[in-house]
Design a protein around this motif. Sequence first.
Motif, PDB file in Angstrom:
ATOM      1  N   ASP A  49       0.796  -1.326  -0.086  1.00 22.88           N
ATOM      2  CA  ASP A  49       0.004   0.103   0.167  1.00 22.88           C
ATOM      3  C   ASP A  49       0.921   1.291   0.082  1.00 22.88           C
ATOM      4  N   MET A  50       0.445   2.309  -0.738  1.00 27.62           N
ATOM      5  CA  MET A  50       1.295   3.573  -0.701  1.00 27.62           C
ATOM      6  C   MET A  50       0.516   4.355   0.290  1.00 27.62           C
ATOM      7  N   PRO A  51       1.173   5.447   0.803  1.00 30.38           N
ATOM      8  CA  PRO A  51       0.796   6.286   2.123  1.00 30.38           C
ATOM      9  C   PRO A  51      -0.348   7.059   1.356  1.00 30.38           C
ATOM     10  N   ASN A  52      -1.115   7.233   2.436  1.00 28.63           N
ATOM     11  CA  ASN A  52      -2.187   8.617   2.097  1.00 28.63           C
ATOM     12  C   ASN A  52      -3.251   8.076   1.186  1.00 28.63           C
ATOM     13  N   GLY A  53      -3.417   6.742   0.946  1.00 29.81           N
ATOM     14  CA  GLY A  53      -4.597   6.175   0.120  1.00 29.81           C
ATOM     15  C   GLY A  53      -4.088   6.325  -1.463  1.00 29.81           C
ATOM     16  N   LYS A  54      -3.022   6.600  -1.776  1.00 24.71           N
ATOM     17  CA  LYS A  54      -2.672   6.821  -3.354  1.00 24.71           C
ATOM     18  C   LYS A  54      -2.586   5.622  -3.879  1.00 24.71           C
ATOM     19  N   GLY A  55      -2.729   4.486  -3.351  1.00 19.81           N
ATOM     20  CA  GLY A  55      -2.511   3.119  -4.066  1.00 19.81           C
ATOM     21  C   GLY A  55      -2.530   2.145  -3.275  1.00 19.81           C
ATOM     22  N   TYR A  56      -2.837   0.970  -3.453  1.00 23.95           N
ATOM     23  CA  TYR A  56      -3.072  -0.148  -2.632  1.00 23.95           C
ATOM     24  C   TYR A  56      -2.324  -1.496  -3.399  1.00 23.95           C
ATOM     25  N   ALA A  57      -1.996  -2.430  -2.646  1.00 23.70           N
ATOM     26  CA  ALA A  57      -1.128  -3.307  -3.134  1.00 23.70           C
ATOM     27  C   ALA A  57      -1.882  -4.319  -4.183  1.00 23.70           C
ATOM     28  N   GLY A  58      -1.457  -4.582  -5.371  1.00 21.83           N
ATOM     29  CA  GLY A  58      -1.998  -5.067  -6.316  1.00 21.83           C
ATOM     30  C   GLY A  58      -2.560  -4.192  -7.434  1.00 21.83           C
ATOM     31  N   ASP A  59      -2.619  -2.915  -7.093  1.00 19.48           N
ATOM     32  CA  ASP A  59      -3.095  -1.726  -7.965  1.00 19.48           C
ATOM     33  C   ASP A  59      -1.904  -1.487  -9.006  1.00 19.48           C
ATOM     34  N   VAL A  60      -2.395  -1.023 -10.294  1.00 19.07           N
ATOM     35  CA  VAL A  60      -1.603  -0.659 -11.267  1.00 19.07           C
ATOM     36  C   VAL A  60      -1.888   0.595 -11.416  1.00 19.07           C
ATOM     37  N   VAL A  61      -0.739   1.723 -11.068  1.00 20.65           N
ATOM     38  CA  VAL A  61      -0.866   3.058 -10.989  1.00 20.65           C
ATOM     39  C   VAL A  61       0.226   3.887 -11.831  1.00 20.65           C
ATOM     40  N   LYS A  62      -0.147   5.065 -12.270  1.00 19.54           N
ATOM     41  CA  LYS A  62       1.118   5.732 -12.861  1.00 19.54           C
ATOM     42  C   LYS A  62       1.591   6.795 -11.879  1.00 19.54           C
ATOM     43  N   VAL A  63       3.103   6.675 -11.746  1.00 15.49           N
ATOM     44  CA  VAL A  63       3.785   7.561 -11.060  1.00 15.49           C
ATOM     45  C   VAL A  63       5.192   8.175 -12.104  1.00 15.49           C
ATOM     46  N   LYS A  64       5.541   9.298 -11.305  1.00 13.01           N
ATOM     47  CA  LYS A  64       6.765   9.862 -12.240  1.00 13.01           C
ATOM     48  C   LYS A  64       7.802   8.728 -12.090  1.00 13.01           C
ATOM     49  N   ALA A  65       8.631   8.783 -13.266  1.00 11.75           N
ATOM     50  CA  ALA A  65       9.621   7.861 -13.595  1.00 11.75           C
ATOM     51  C   ALA A  65      10.739   7.916 -12.562  1.00 11.75           C
ATOM     52  N   GLY A  66      11.048   9.228 -12.295  1.00 14.02           N
ATOM     53  CA  GLY A  66      11.847   9.084 -11.191  1.00 14.02           C
ATOM     54  C   GLY A  66      11.608   8.482 -10.086  1.00 14.02           C
ATOM     55  N   TYR A  67      10.537   8.732  -9.495  1.00 11.70           N
ATOM     56  CA  TYR A  67       9.834   8.179  -8.188  1.00 11.70           C
ATOM     57  C   TYR A  67       9.857   6.764  -8.261  1.00 11.70           C
ATOM     58  N   ALA A  68       9.397   6.051  -9.502  1.00  9.40           N
ATOM     59  CA  ALA A  68       9.693   4.672  -9.328  1.00  9.40           C
ATOM     60  C   ALA A  68      10.971   4.228  -9.647  1.00  9.40           C
ATOM     61  N   ARG A  69      11.860   4.916 -10.320  1.00  9.02           N
ATOM     62  CA  ARG A  69      13.295   4.477 -10.341  1.00  9.02           C
ATOM     63  C   ARG A  69      14.092   4.420  -9.124  1.00  9.02           C
ATOM     64  N   ASN A  70      13.960   5.637  -8.460  1.00  9.54           N
ATOM     65  CA  ASN A  70      14.629   5.827  -7.389  1.00  9.54           C
ATOM     66  C   ASN A  70      14.065   5.421  -5.982  1.00  9.54           C
ATOM     67  N   LEU A  71      13.023   5.172  -5.806  1.00 12.23           N
ATOM     68  CA  LEU A  71      12.078   4.653  -4.447  1.00 12.23           C
ATOM     69  C   LEU A  71      11.469   3.275  -4.616  1.00 12.23           C
ATOM     70  N   LEU A  72      10.499   3.271  -5.603  1.00 13.81           N
ATOM     71  CA  LEU A  72       9.482   2.244  -5.708  1.00 13.81           C
ATOM     72  C   LEU A  72      10.184   1.001  -5.908  1.00 13.81           C
TER      73      LEU A  72
END
Length: 238
Positions: A49-72
């Motif tokens: 799950d992502m914080p603040n209800g921005k997404g939940y386990a199993g969801d397919v979501v769009k995020v910034k490329a840098g956020y995905a590459r450097n963190l997620l």
Amino acid sequence: MTLTMASSLLESRCASMFRCLNHSFPSQSLQREQRRSVTKMVRVILKEDMPNGKGYAGDVVKVKAGYARNLLIPRKVALYAVPANFERLGMKDPDAETVEEKRARLQQEEEAEAEGGEDMKAAEKLRYYLRNKVLKIWRNVDANTGQVHPGYVTAKNVRDKLGRQLKIDLEDHELVHLKDSPTSTTEELTDEALDKLIEDIPTQERCPVKIKQLGEFVAKLSLAGGYTVPLKFVVLKR
């Protein structure tokens, strides 16, 4: 015209042309700023799950490329939404459709448009959007009974989650009704089977069902024009 006057005139014309070229072509620093301002987005499959209800386990979501590459991705919170990862997780890409599914969808939309029914067209679009999606509702569970405690899951809870998780806000006159018993599995249900399930759900102004057990369930969305759309949801242990 003297040589000095001709030279001055030539310099003036060159300066004017240089200013025009500067206006026509942005500077390198401006071009870099413009490139930076275009944010690249990528699709990821959430494993947590992502914080603040921005997404939940199993969801397919769009995020910034840098956020995905450097963190997620490094923290193993998510995987890139590519076919190999969907296959690895045993999931179906909610945004993918086969040639047959696309043909059927376009045919349904054409039929709805031919009948002049905006309500029918809207219902068909919502049905298509929800076809591979499962709403997730997390609850605390009593260790002794294995049931939801405290509280339960109501139609209002499902309605609220529909808005937060899937960004679908129903109109006030559009209703949510729950089937009180779980299904064996919603993943394997065909569209026809889902429609058959929601036929048995009574339509009242206020849904009385209160779900206290974990499992996979089906809800009926009663929309404008008298159209209904099935919604799959699952109640999971928090």
